[in-house]
Design a protein around this motif. Structure first.
Motif, PDB file in Angstrom:
ATOM      1  N   LEU A 165      -6.994   2.211  -2.490  1.00  0.00           N
ATOM      2  CA  LEU A 165      -6.728   2.061  -1.049  1.00  0.00           C
ATOM      3  C   LEU A 165      -5.227   2.062  -0.789  1.00  0.00           C
ATOM      4  O   LEU A 165      -4.758   2.632   0.197  1.00  0.00           O
ATOM      5  CB  LEU A 165      -7.338   0.759  -0.529  1.00  0.00           C
ATOM      6  CG  LEU A 165      -8.803   0.831  -0.143  1.00  0.00           C
ATOM      7  CD1 LEU A 165      -9.251  -0.486   0.445  1.00  0.00           C
ATOM      8  CD2 LEU A 165      -9.051   1.952   0.848  1.00  0.00           C
ATOM      9  N   THR A 166      -4.486   1.401  -1.686  1.00  0.00           N
ATOM     10  CA  THR A 166      -3.035   1.383  -1.503  1.00  0.00           C
ATOM     11  C   THR A 166      -2.484   2.792  -1.577  1.00  0.00           C
ATOM     12  O   THR A 166      -1.644   3.188  -0.769  1.00  0.00           O
ATOM     13  CB  THR A 166      -2.366   0.506  -2.577  1.00  0.00           C
ATOM     14  OG1 THR A 166      -3.074  -0.708  -2.673  1.00  0.00           O
ATOM     15  CG2 THR A 166      -0.926   0.224  -2.233  1.00  0.00           C
ATOM     16  N   GLU A 167      -2.978   3.557  -2.533  1.00  0.00           N
ATOM     17  CA  GLU A 167      -2.476   4.935  -2.647  1.00  0.00           C
ATOM     18  C   GLU A 167      -2.744   5.736  -1.387  1.00  0.00           C
ATOM     19  O   GLU A 167      -1.854   6.430  -0.882  1.00  0.00           O
ATOM     20  CB  GLU A 167      -3.113   5.625  -3.862  1.00  0.00           C
ATOM     21  CG  GLU A 167      -2.375   5.311  -5.135  1.00  0.00           C
ATOM     22  CD  GLU A 167      -2.910   6.053  -6.341  1.00  0.00           C
ATOM     23  OE1 GLU A 167      -3.391   7.193  -6.171  1.00  0.00           O
ATOM     24  OE2 GLU A 167      -2.838   5.492  -7.435  1.00  0.00           O
ATOM     25  N   SER A 168      -3.975   5.650  -0.869  1.00  0.00           N
ATOM     26  CA  SER A 168      -4.270   6.452   0.320  1.00  0.00           C
ATOM     27  C   SER A 168      -3.485   5.943   1.527  1.00  0.00           C
ATOM     28  O   SER A 168      -3.021   6.736   2.353  1.00  0.00           O
ATOM     29  CB  SER A 168      -5.772   6.469   0.604  1.00  0.00           C
ATOM     30  OG  SER A 168      -6.222   5.177   0.884  1.00  0.00           O
ATOM     31  N   SER A 169      -3.297   4.614   1.618  1.00  0.00           N
ATOM     32  CA  SER A 169      -2.542   4.078   2.755  1.00  0.00           C
ATOM     33  C   SER A 169      -1.076   4.471   2.671  1.00  0.00           C
ATOM     34  O   SER A 169      -0.453   4.790   3.676  1.00  0.00           O
ATOM     35  CB  SER A 169      -2.641   2.560   2.800  1.00  0.00           C
ATOM     36  OG  SER A 169      -3.979   2.181   2.781  1.00  0.00           O
ATOM     37  N   VAL A 170      -0.536   4.432   1.441  1.00  0.00           N
ATOM     38  CA  VAL A 170       0.867   4.824   1.283  1.00  0.00           C
ATOM     39  C   VAL A 170       1.038   6.287   1.692  1.00  0.00           C
ATOM     40  O   VAL A 170       1.970   6.639   2.418  1.00  0.00           O
ATOM     41  CB  VAL A 170       1.332   4.599  -0.167  1.00  0.00           C
ATOM     42  CG1 VAL A 170       2.641   5.320  -0.432  1.00  0.00           C
ATOM     43  CG2 VAL A 170       1.498   3.120  -0.439  1.00  0.00           C
ATOM     44  N   LEU A 171       0.096   7.124   1.266  1.00  0.00           N
ATOM     45  CA  LEU A 171       0.150   8.543   1.661  1.00  0.00           C
ATOM     46  C   LEU A 171       0.232   8.667   3.172  1.00  0.00           C
ATOM     47  O   LEU A 171       1.101   9.362   3.719  1.00  0.00           O
ATOM     48  CB  LEU A 171      -1.096   9.279   1.173  1.00  0.00           C
ATOM     49  CG  LEU A 171      -1.111   9.805  -0.254  1.00  0.00           C
ATOM     50  CD1 LEU A 171      -2.445  10.493  -0.524  1.00  0.00           C
ATOM     51  CD2 LEU A 171       0.023  10.800  -0.466  1.00  0.00           C
ATOM     52  N   SER A 172      -0.686   7.988   3.875  1.00  0.00           N
ATOM     53  CA  SER A 172      -0.755   8.206   5.318  1.00  0.00           C
ATOM     54  C   SER A 172       0.381   7.482   6.039  1.00  0.00           C
ATOM     55  O   SER A 172       0.858   7.953   7.065  1.00  0.00           O
ATOM     56  CB  SER A 172      -2.101   7.769   5.862  1.00  0.00           C
ATOM     57  OG  SER A 172      -2.225   6.389   5.745  1.00  0.00           O
ATOM     58  N   LEU A 173       0.833   6.367   5.464  1.00  0.00           N
ATOM     59  CA  LEU A 173       1.929   5.649   6.108  1.00  0.00           C
ATOM     60  C   LEU A 173       3.227   6.450   6.016  1.00  0.00           C
ATOM     61  O   LEU A 173       3.963   6.585   6.995  1.00  0.00           O
ATOM     62  CB  LEU A 173       2.105   4.269   5.469  1.00  0.00           C
ATOM     63  CG  LEU A 173       2.755   3.236   6.367  1.00  0.00           C
ATOM     64  CD1 LEU A 173       1.881   2.960   7.564  1.00  0.00           C
ATOM     65  CD2 LEU A 173       3.019   1.958   5.601  1.00  0.00           C
ATOM     66  N   VAL A 174       3.480   6.993   4.825  1.00  0.00           N
ATOM     67  CA  VAL A 174       4.664   7.844   4.658  1.00  0.00           C
ATOM     68  C   VAL A 174       4.561   9.038   5.608  1.00  0.00           C
ATOM     69  O   VAL A 174       5.510   9.382   6.312  1.00  0.00           O
ATOM     70  CB  VAL A 174       4.784   8.322   3.191  1.00  0.00           C
ATOM     71  CG1 VAL A 174       5.819   9.427   3.068  1.00  0.00           C
ATOM     72  CG2 VAL A 174       5.156   7.157   2.298  1.00  0.00           C
ATOM     73  N   GLY A 175       3.364   9.631   5.655  1.00  0.00           N
ATOM     74  CA  GLY A 175       3.143  10.743   6.579  1.00  0.00           C
ATOM     75  C   GLY A 175       3.384  10.309   8.012  1.00  0.00           C
ATOM     76  O   GLY A 175       3.970  11.043   8.810  1.00  0.00           O
ATOM     77  N   GLY A 176       2.941   9.092   8.341  1.00  0.00           N
ATOM     78  CA  GLY A 176       3.107   8.586   9.699  1.00  0.00           C
ATOM     79  C   GLY A 176       4.569   8.437  10.074  1.00  0.00           C
ATOM     80  O   GLY A 176       4.987   8.842  11.156  1.00  0.00           O
ATOM     81  N   ILE A 177       5.353   7.889   9.141  1.00  0.00           N
ATOM     82  CA  ILE A 177       6.766   7.650   9.445  1.00  0.00           C
ATOM     83  C   ILE A 177       7.506   8.975   9.608  1.00  0.00           C
ATOM     84  O   ILE A 177       8.238   9.180  10.587  1.00  0.00           O
ATOM     85  CB  ILE A 177       7.411   6.783   8.334  1.00  0.00           C
ATOM     86  CG1 ILE A 177       6.825   5.369   8.400  1.00  0.00           C
ATOM     87  CG2 ILE A 177       8.921   6.743   8.481  1.00  0.00           C
ATOM     88  CD1 ILE A 177       7.091   4.525   7.186  1.00  0.00           C
ATOM     89  N   SER A 225      -2.197   5.965  11.807  1.00  0.00           N
ATOM     90  CA  SER A 225      -2.086   6.683  10.539  1.00  0.00           C
ATOM     91  C   SER A 225      -2.434   5.765   9.371  1.00  0.00           C
ATOM     92  O   SER A 225      -3.096   6.177   8.422  1.00  0.00           O
ATOM     93  CB  SER A 225      -0.694   7.285  10.367  1.00  0.00           C
ATOM     94  OG  SER A 225       0.259   6.270  10.274  1.00  0.00           O
ATOM     95  N   ALA A 226      -2.026   4.492   9.468  1.00  0.00           N
ATOM     96  CA  ALA A 226      -2.404   3.553   8.406  1.00  0.00           C
ATOM     97  C   ALA A 226      -3.921   3.377   8.384  1.00  0.00           C
ATOM     98  O   ALA A 226      -4.541   3.349   7.318  1.00  0.00           O
ATOM     99  CB  ALA A 226      -1.719   2.205   8.612  1.00  0.00           C
ATOM    100  N   ALA A 227      -4.508   3.315   9.588  1.00  0.00           N
ATOM    101  CA  ALA A 227      -5.952   3.158   9.675  1.00  0.00           C
ATOM    102  C   ALA A 227      -6.665   4.377   9.113  1.00  0.00           C
ATOM    103  O   ALA A 227      -7.675   4.263   8.420  1.00  0.00           O
ATOM    104  CB  ALA A 227      -6.364   2.930  11.125  1.00  0.00           C
ATOM    105  N   VAL A 228      -6.105   5.560   9.385  1.00  0.00           N
ATOM    106  CA  VAL A 228      -6.689   6.793   8.847  1.00  0.00           C
ATOM    107  C   VAL A 228      -6.686   6.741   7.320  1.00  0.00           C
ATOM    108  O   VAL A 228      -7.673   7.044   6.663  1.00  0.00           O
ATOM    109  CB  VAL A 228      -5.898   8.029   9.355  1.00  0.00           C
ATOM    110  CG1 VAL A 228      -6.134   9.226   8.467  1.00  0.00           C
ATOM    111  CG2 VAL A 228      -6.307   8.353  10.778  1.00  0.00           C
TER     112      VAL A 228
END
Lengths: 416, 232
Positions: free
Chosen positions: A337-349, A389-392
């Motif tokens: 979950l951390t990996e997928s959240s980091v992916l989308s959070l970085v993408g979000g920023i 994006s974090a939720a995604v």
């Protein structure tokens, strides 16, 4: 495992496959950038329209001919024996005894025509106005003077140009007072140039030409016989008096036009109505644009899920090993979950920055092409995009992470 | 007697669709703390199943298995994970190191899952020293030879000070000279740390170096159920 550790490990693991992580992030970047840019453009459009409606004056009511409000899907409803608005109507509205809430009345004729000067020619909106127009509509001149009572009485061939119209004809909008232009072939002397006011709900307010009411009536439109007018602009004495003024205007016009109740052959719009109508329209526009952008964010999320599923399959042995070493279900779940959240959070920023840039560019291009328009990147949009994006990442990470966490250690270790 | 492993009538049944396969058909034995035990047997004898059960990777279908005083047959997945973390060290034939992590990072992994943060690095360093790799701590697996990788894996198995180390063909991927070195390292660690060693192997030369041999055939022990006492 603490969250900070999980976060570091996720970064390490994602950095191990830069190309793949980058492409996955790109999906989210595009989605978030689109959301940010679309919301910014929607907000900007609303602000710009609201601004231009308030800039045309305060406490205004606009009276049009015909019944536009009770129209069905086929367009405005036609009322039997519809009468046009006339100068006499305008005079009646200006009567302080019959309409105490009305401060000022300005009837106007509206037509479009071609103005020429030398070799240049431009087509524009031509308004036939009375001197009150200047005060009611907050018209400010950069040079010269506005149409006065004498011009109206004397059927003077004079014109006040909008700055854009002046630019189109002369290539500049200063020092043109005194020159003579031709409107529909007839010579008019320029007596003033207006200050720029930016875009408006009905196209550019800067591309207009004002001539005396009488002159427009006599030379530019063929409606002299009935003293018809196209629009009567009424200013109420105060913001609170707008509804009363509207009621007074209706009463006077119903009496004069002898229309049965409910069968008005005129329509009154207030500035508030314009405002609410346009904010409804821009609201729908914003939701629509945001929705489309949201779909691309969704697609980005599916990209994350896809890549996480591949990653779980690829790392089955690793998961088996971690479980053998004592990782609980929760540890594995958090790891993925951390990996997928980091992916989308970085993408979000990155997406927020990118969306900001896009909105800035759109505003810059719009301004450069003559429409003053500033997209507004709101804090709420930024928060929304970050959260979303974090939720995604979490949502689309849950399924792959669950799959990883549910692996049997024996099976996972045996996986080739 | 101080038994580190007590197995009573272990049975394991796998369901392959409609057919039930009995991998273990009632195995009982005990292992003394500090012993070295070899598990031998042809493929299909239930060797892997026994190893998985002993390493708490899997539960028996019936019977009782007590590891270091804790009965594990009825534990849930997370409790099993915790037992593995505290009481079992694994050494695999193919090393199973995480390629992204350095040697010391790999050795630290069990400590991480144990929730230990303080002194983690020191304990991992100590374990690496015990396998003679103190000068390779920051190397990644691909920068190490096969023998060195297996040493890192052994350090990882040691770091939590487990009750038993399960070594599954620990020398199977190594040439014979390096294989002997690894065997000697394991034997030395058993002597110095007193860790009980369970070695699954095909190699009778390795089995000869152990105290006891569990021979499996068709899900049963070949040499009766009292191996712990059969050999002095």
């Amino acid at each position: 495992m603490t969250l900070a550790q999980a976060f570091l490990e996720a970064l390490e693991s994602l950095a191990g496959n830069k190309m793949r992580s980058g492409l996955t992030v790109l999906g989210i970047v595009i989605g978030v950038a689109a959301v940010i840019a679309m919301l910014a453009i929607g907000n900007g459009a609303e602000q710009s329209i609201t601004g231009s409606i308030t800039s045309i004056g305060t406490n205004l009511l606009f009276v049009f001919r015909g019944n536009m409000q009770e129209g069905g899907p086929g367009g405005p409803r036609t009322v039997a024996f519809e009468r046009p608005l006339t100068l006499a109507d305008a005079d009646a509205l200006a009567d302080p005894l019959a309409a105490p809430s009305v401060l000022m009345v300005a009837p106007a004729l509206q037509t479009s025509g071609t103005i020429t000067f030398g070799g240049e020619s431009t087509s524009t909106t031509i308004m036939g106005v009375v001197p009150e127009e200047s005060e009611i509509s907050n018209l400010i001149l950069t040079e010269g003077e506005f149409i006065n009572e004498e011009h109206v009485l004397g059927y003077a061939s004079v014109v006040v140009l909008g700055p854009e119209t002046a630019d189109n004809l002369f290539g500049h909008h200063d020092g043109v007072v005194g020159d003579t232009v031709r409107i529909e072939g007839q010579p008019f002397r320029v007596i003033g140039v207006l200050e720029s006011r930016g875009g408006s709900m009905f196209g550019s307010q800067d591309n207009q030409a004002f001539v005396p009411f009488s002159t427009a009536q006599a030379r530019l439109t063929g409606r002299k016989a009935h003293n018809e007018v196209d629009i009567i602009t009424v200013q109420a004495i105060s913001a609170e008096a707008v509804p009363t003024a509207s009621e007074e205007i209706s009463q006077i016009l119903r009496q004069r036009h002898r229309t049965p109740i409910g069968e008005d052959d005129f329509t009154i719009f207030t500035q508030e109505q314009f405002l609410s109508t346009f904010s409804t329209i821009t609201g729908i526009l914003t939701i629509f644009l945001g929705g489309i952008a949201g779909i691309s964010l969704l697609v980005g999320g599916i990209g994350i899920m896809n890549i996480m599923l591949v990653s779980v399959t690829e790392r089955t042995r690793e998961i088996g090993l971690r479980k053998a070493l004592g990782a609980r279900r929760r540890d594995i779940l958090i790891q993925f979950l951390t990996e997928s959240s980091v992916l989308s959070l970085v993408g979000g920023i990155i997406g927020i920055l990118f969306g900001w840039l896009i909105s800035f560019l759109v505003g810059w291009i719009a301004t450069a092409s003559g429409t003053a328009f500033t997209p507004i990147v709101g804090i709420d949009a930024v928060m929304l995009a970050t959260l979303f994006s974090a939720a995604v990442g979490l949502f689309f990470g849950i399924y792959p992470a669950n799959r990883a966490a549910a692996l049997e250690p024996v099976e996972a270790l045996r996986y080739e | 007697m101080d038994w580190v492993i007590e197995a009573h009538d272990l049975k394991k049944v796998y369901k392959m669709g409609e057919i039930e396969v009995e991998a273990l058909r009632g195995v009982s034995f005990k292992v003394k703390r500090g012993d070295i035990v070899a598990i031998m047997g042809p493929s299909g004898s239930g060797k892997s199943t026994l190893m998985n059960t002993m390493g708490c990777l899997d539960r028996p279908s019936s019977g009782e298995y007590i590891l270091d005083g804790e009965p594990v047959a009825a534990l849930n997945d997370d409790q099993l994970a915790s037992i593995r973390n505290r009481k079992v060290g694994f050494v695999f034939q193919s090393f199973n190191l995480l390629a992204r992590l350095t040697a010391i990072g790999n050795v630290e992994l069990p400590l991480r899952y144990a929730g230990i943060t303080e002194g983690r690095r020191d304990r991992a360093m100590e374990a690496l020293k015990a396998v003679g790799l103190e000068d390779r701590m920051t190397h990644r697996p691909f920068e190490l030879s096969g023998g060195q990788q297996q040493r890192v894996a052994i350090a990882r198995a040691l770091v939590n000070n487990p009750a038993i180390i399960m070594a599954d063909e620990p020398t199977g991927n190594l040439d014979s000279k390096v294989g002997r070195e690894i065997m000697n390292l394991l034997l030395n660690l058993n002597r110095e740390w007193g860790t009980t060693l369970i070695i699954v192997t095909h190699d009778s030369a390795i089995a000869e170096q152990t105290h006891h041999v569990i021979r499996l055939r068709d899900g049963l022990l070949e040499n009766g159920n009292d191996i712990s006492t059969s050999i002095p």
